[in-house]
Design a protein around this motif. Structure first.
Motif, PDB file in Angstrom:
ATOM      1  N   ALA A  11       0.854  -1.189   0.000  1.00 32.52           N
ATOM      2  CA  ALA A  11       0.000   0.000   0.000  1.00 32.52           C
ATOM      3  C   ALA A  11       0.888   1.236   0.000  1.00 32.52           C
ATOM      4  CB  ALA A  11      -0.909   0.002   1.224  1.00 32.52           C
ATOM      5  N   PRO A  12       1.025   1.902  -1.141  1.00 32.53           N
ATOM      6  CA  PRO A  12       1.765   3.156  -1.155  1.00 32.53           C
ATOM      7  C   PRO A  12       0.925   4.237  -0.480  1.00 32.53           C
ATOM      8  CG  PRO A  12       0.911   2.659  -3.339  1.00 32.53           C
ATOM      9  CD  PRO A  12       0.572   1.502  -2.467  1.00 32.53           C
ATOM     10  N   VAL A  13       1.564   5.039   0.368  1.00 30.07           N
ATOM     11  CA  VAL A  13       0.855   6.086   1.103  1.00 30.07           C
ATOM     12  C   VAL A  13       1.619   7.402   0.988  1.00 30.07           C
ATOM     13  CG1 VAL A  13      -0.193   4.448   2.734  1.00 30.07           C
ATOM     14  CG2 VAL A  13       1.994   5.517   3.296  1.00 30.07           C
ATOM     15  N   ASP A  14       0.886   8.497   1.204  1.00 34.73           N
ATOM     16  CA  ASP A  14       1.520   9.814   1.192  1.00 34.73           C
ATOM     17  C   ASP A  14       0.974  10.728   2.290  1.00 34.73           C
ATOM     18  OD1 ASP A  14      -1.002  10.440   0.255  1.00 34.73           O
ATOM     19  OD2 ASP A  14      -0.329  11.227  -1.670  1.00 34.73           O
ATOM     20  N   GLY A  15       0.250  10.143   3.228  1.00 40.41           N
ATOM     21  CA  GLY A  15      -0.311  10.929   4.319  1.00 40.41           C
ATOM     22  C   GLY A  15      -1.675  11.523   4.023  1.00 40.41           C
ATOM     23  N   SER A  16      -2.171  11.345   2.805  1.00 44.42           N
ATOM     24  CA  SER A  16      -3.472  11.905   2.410  1.00 44.42           C
ATOM     25  C   SER A  16      -4.617  11.028   2.925  1.00 44.42           C
ATOM     26  CB  SER A  16      -3.560  12.011   0.890  1.00 44.42           C
ATOM     27  OG  SER A  16      -3.568  10.715   0.307  1.00 44.42           O
ATOM     28  N   GLU A  17      -5.823  11.610   2.918  1.00 42.79           N
ATOM     29  CA  GLU A  17      -7.008  10.835   3.297  1.00 42.79           C
ATOM     30  C   GLU A  17      -7.212   9.668   2.337  1.00 42.79           C
ATOM     31  OE1 GLU A  17     -10.561  13.153   3.912  1.00 42.79           O
ATOM     32  OE2 GLU A  17      -9.414  14.742   4.907  1.00 42.79           O
ATOM     33  N   GLU A  18      -6.915   9.898   1.060  1.00 41.06           N
ATOM     34  CA  GLU A  18      -7.076   8.842   0.060  1.00 41.06           C
ATOM     35  C   GLU A  18      -6.145   7.670   0.347  1.00 41.06           C
ATOM     36  OE1 GLU A  18      -8.660  12.566  -1.411  1.00 41.06           O
ATOM     37  OE2 GLU A  18      -6.639  12.111  -0.726  1.00 41.06           O
ATOM     38  N   SER A  19      -4.918   7.971   0.772  1.00 42.39           N
ATOM     39  CA  SER A  19      -4.005   6.860   1.069  1.00 42.39           C
ATOM     40  C   SER A  19      -4.406   6.151   2.359  1.00 42.39           C
ATOM     41  CB  SER A  19      -2.550   7.327   1.117  1.00 42.39           C
ATOM     42  OG  SER A  19      -2.264   8.153   2.206  1.00 42.39           O
ATOM     43  N   GLN A  20      -5.013   6.871   3.298  1.00 38.95           N
ATOM     44  CA  GLN A  20      -5.519   6.225   4.518  1.00 38.95           C
ATOM     45  C   GLN A  20      -6.626   5.237   4.162  1.00 38.95           C
ATOM     46  OE1 GLN A  20      -4.555   6.101   7.744  1.00 38.95           O
ATOM     47  NE2 GLN A  20      -6.193   4.606   7.950  1.00 38.95           N
ATOM     48  N   GLU A  21      -7.494   5.631   3.233  1.00 33.31           N
ATOM     49  CA  GLU A  21      -8.561   4.723   2.794  1.00 33.31           C
ATOM     50  C   GLU A  21      -7.963   3.495   2.099  1.00 33.31           C
ATOM     51  OE1 GLU A  21     -12.635   4.630   0.097  1.00 33.31           O
ATOM     52  OE2 GLU A  21     -11.486   6.486   0.219  1.00 33.31           O
ATOM     53  N   ALA A  22      -6.931   3.711   1.286  1.00 29.96           N
ATOM     54  CA  ALA A  22      -6.280   2.590   0.607  1.00 29.96           C
ATOM     55  C   ALA A  22      -5.687   1.611   1.621  1.00 29.96           C
ATOM     56  CB  ALA A  22      -5.202   3.099  -0.346  1.00 29.96           C
ATOM     57  N   TYR A 137      -0.599   5.013 -13.731  1.00 26.56           N
ATOM     58  CA  TYR A 137       0.618   4.313 -14.155  1.00 26.56           C
ATOM     59  C   TYR A 137       0.658   2.902 -13.575  1.00 26.56           C
ATOM     60  CZ  TYR A 137       5.608   3.614 -15.106  1.00 26.56           C
ATOM     61  OH  TYR A 137       6.808   3.128 -15.561  1.00 26.56           O
ATOM     62  N   VAL A 138       0.372   2.794 -12.283  1.00 27.73           N
ATOM     63  CA  VAL A 138       0.391   1.491 -11.622  1.00 27.73           C
ATOM     64  C   VAL A 138      -0.672   0.576 -12.226  1.00 27.73           C
ATOM     65  CG1 VAL A 138       0.000   0.285  -9.431  1.00 27.73           C
ATOM     66  CG2 VAL A 138       1.406   2.355  -9.482  1.00 27.73           C
ATOM     67  N   LEU A 139      -1.862   1.120 -12.461  1.00 27.36           N
ATOM     68  CA  LEU A 139      -2.923   0.311 -13.064  1.00 27.36           C
ATOM     69  C   LEU A 139      -2.534  -0.199 -14.447  1.00 27.36           C
ATOM     70  CD1 LEU A 139      -6.015   2.380 -11.942  1.00 27.36           C
ATOM     71  CD2 LEU A 139      -5.545   0.016 -11.317  1.00 27.36           C
ATOM     72  N   LEU A 140      -1.822   0.610 -15.199  1.00 28.91           N
ATOM     73  CA  LEU A 140      -1.420   0.217 -16.549  1.00 28.91           C
ATOM     74  C   LEU A 140      -0.299  -0.812 -16.573  1.00 28.91           C
ATOM     75  CD1 LEU A 140      -1.469   3.653 -18.400  1.00 28.91           C
ATOM     76  CD2 LEU A 140      -2.928   1.687 -18.878  1.00 28.91           C
ATOM     77  N   TYR A 141       0.655  -0.702 -15.648  1.00 24.26           N
ATOM     78  CA  TYR A 141       1.890  -1.461 -15.788  1.00 24.26           C
ATOM     79  C   TYR A 141       2.148  -2.514 -14.714  1.00 24.26           C
ATOM     80  CZ  TYR A 141       2.846   2.028 -19.307  1.00 24.26           C
ATOM     81  OH  TYR A 141       2.747   2.834 -20.417  1.00 24.26           O
ATOM     82  N   ALA A 142       1.350  -2.595 -13.686  1.00 24.83           N
ATOM     83  CA  ALA A 142       1.604  -3.576 -12.622  1.00 24.83           C
ATOM     84  C   ALA A 142       1.418  -5.001 -13.126  1.00 24.83           C
ATOM     85  CB  ALA A 142       0.688  -3.332 -11.431  1.00 24.83           C
ATOM     86  N   SER A 143       2.288  -5.896 -12.692  1.00 22.14           N
ATOM     87  CA  SER A 143       2.121  -7.308 -13.040  1.00 22.14           C
ATOM     88  C   SER A 143       1.302  -8.045 -11.973  1.00 22.14           C
ATOM     89  CB  SER A 143       3.493  -7.968 -13.236  1.00 22.14           C
ATOM     90  OG  SER A 143       4.261  -7.844 -12.050  1.00 22.14           O
ATOM     91  N   GLN A 144       1.089  -7.398 -10.832  1.00 22.45           N
ATOM     92  CA  GLN A 144       0.281  -7.963  -9.763  1.00 22.45           C
ATOM     93  C   GLN A 144      -1.166  -7.459  -9.887  1.00 22.45           C
ATOM     94  OE1 GLN A 144       2.801  -5.861  -9.439  1.00 22.45           O
ATOM     95  NE2 GLN A 144       4.392  -6.736  -8.170  1.00 22.45           N
ATOM     96  N   PRO A 145      -2.097  -8.138  -9.242  1.00 19.77           N
ATOM     97  CA  PRO A 145      -3.460  -7.590  -9.159  1.00 19.77           C
ATOM     98  C   PRO A 145      -3.416  -6.259  -8.409  1.00 19.77           C
ATOM     99  CG  PRO A 145      -3.424  -9.878  -8.421  1.00 19.77           C
ATOM    100  CD  PRO A 145      -1.989  -9.453  -8.584  1.00 19.77           C
ATOM    101  N   VAL A 146      -4.239  -5.303  -8.865  1.00 18.65           N
ATOM    102  CA  VAL A 146      -4.269  -3.970  -8.264  1.00 18.65           C
ATOM    103  C   VAL A 146      -5.697  -3.613  -7.929  1.00 18.65           C
ATOM    104  CG1 VAL A 146      -3.771  -1.508  -8.570  1.00 18.65           C
ATOM    105  CG2 VAL A 146      -2.276  -3.219  -9.623  1.00 18.65           C
ATOM    106  N   LEU A 147      -5.883  -3.096  -6.722  1.00 17.76           N
ATOM    107  CA  LEU A 147      -7.158  -2.525  -6.316  1.00 17.76           C
ATOM    108  C   LEU A 147      -6.933  -1.035  -6.189  1.00 17.76           C
ATOM    109  CD1 LEU A 147     -10.082  -2.685  -5.274  1.00 17.76           C
ATOM    110  CD2 LEU A 147      -9.130  -3.102  -2.985  1.00 17.76           C
ATOM    111  N   SER A 148      -7.686  -0.247  -6.943  1.00 18.96           N
ATOM    112  CA  SER A 148      -7.589   1.201  -6.886  1.00 18.96           C
ATOM    113  C   SER A 148      -8.813   1.733  -6.153  1.00 18.96           C
ATOM    114  CB  SER A 148      -7.520   1.771  -8.306  1.00 18.96           C
ATOM    115  OG  SER A 148      -7.507   3.176  -8.268  1.00 18.96           O
ATOM    116  N   VAL A 149      -8.591   2.409  -5.034  1.00 19.80           N
ATOM    117  CA  VAL A 149      -9.693   2.902  -4.211  1.00 19.80           C
ATOM    118  C   VAL A 149      -9.626   4.400  -4.028  1.00 19.80           C
ATOM    119  CG1 VAL A 149     -10.017   0.733  -3.014  1.00 19.80           C
ATOM    120  CG2 VAL A 149      -8.460   2.404  -2.059  1.00 19.80           C
TER     121      VAL A 149
END
Length: 149
Positions: A11-22, A137-149
């Motif tokens: 889970a990449p985070v940056d301190g934002s509310e969106e990253s907290q939800e992720a 970018y992550v959604l386009l190029y990740a080789s793992q399953p990705v959940l974007s929230v």
């Protein structure tokens, strides 16, 4: 449909509310699969430049990010999920190809992550959030399953 074998959720985070939800979703996925969550705090361009120029002390930045990642660890512990954390520069003043999306994917590869949970761009369109630049970018190029929230 084959079952997923998930040992590590990134889970990449940056301190934002969106990253907290992720993070909340990452913990839920990890709990379901008895996996570990790794929260990587991605530093923004302004912070990276400030560290490079000496305007900000790297240790101070580490302390500031620790409060967010400590909260992640506490939240995960309440659900019985093990966590690890790290900090990464989302931008480089020397390498043009270093950006939040590539940093997330490189971290996923280095850690051998099985699943990624990335925050989506905020609806408000607030500029400056580090990870809003990474999600597509992550959604386009990740080789793992990705959940974007």
């Amino acid at each position: 449909m084959a079952d997923l074998d998930i040992d590590l959720v990134l889970a990449p985070v940056d301190g934002s509310e969106e990253s907290q939800e992720a993070v909340e979703y990452a913990i839920a996925v990890a709990s379901e699969y008895d996996a570990t969550v790794h929260a990587v705090y991605i530093l923004g361009e302004d912070v990276a430049r400030a560290i490079d120029t000496g305007a900000v002390d790297e240790d101070e930045v580490a302390e500031d990010t620790a409060s967010f990642t400590d909260a992640v660890a506490e939240q995960a512990a309440e659900k019985g999920v093990e966590t690890n954390t790290s900090i990464a520069y989302g931008f480089s003043t020397n390498v043009k190809t270093t950006h939040p999306g590539s940093v997330v994917l490189d971290t996923a590869e280095d850690l051998e992550a099985d699943f990624l949970v990335v925050p989506r761009e905020p609806v408000s369109g607030t500029p400056g959030e580090v990870l809003e630049k990474a999600a597509e970018y992550v959604l386009l190029y990740a080789s793992q399953p990705v959940l974007s929230v």
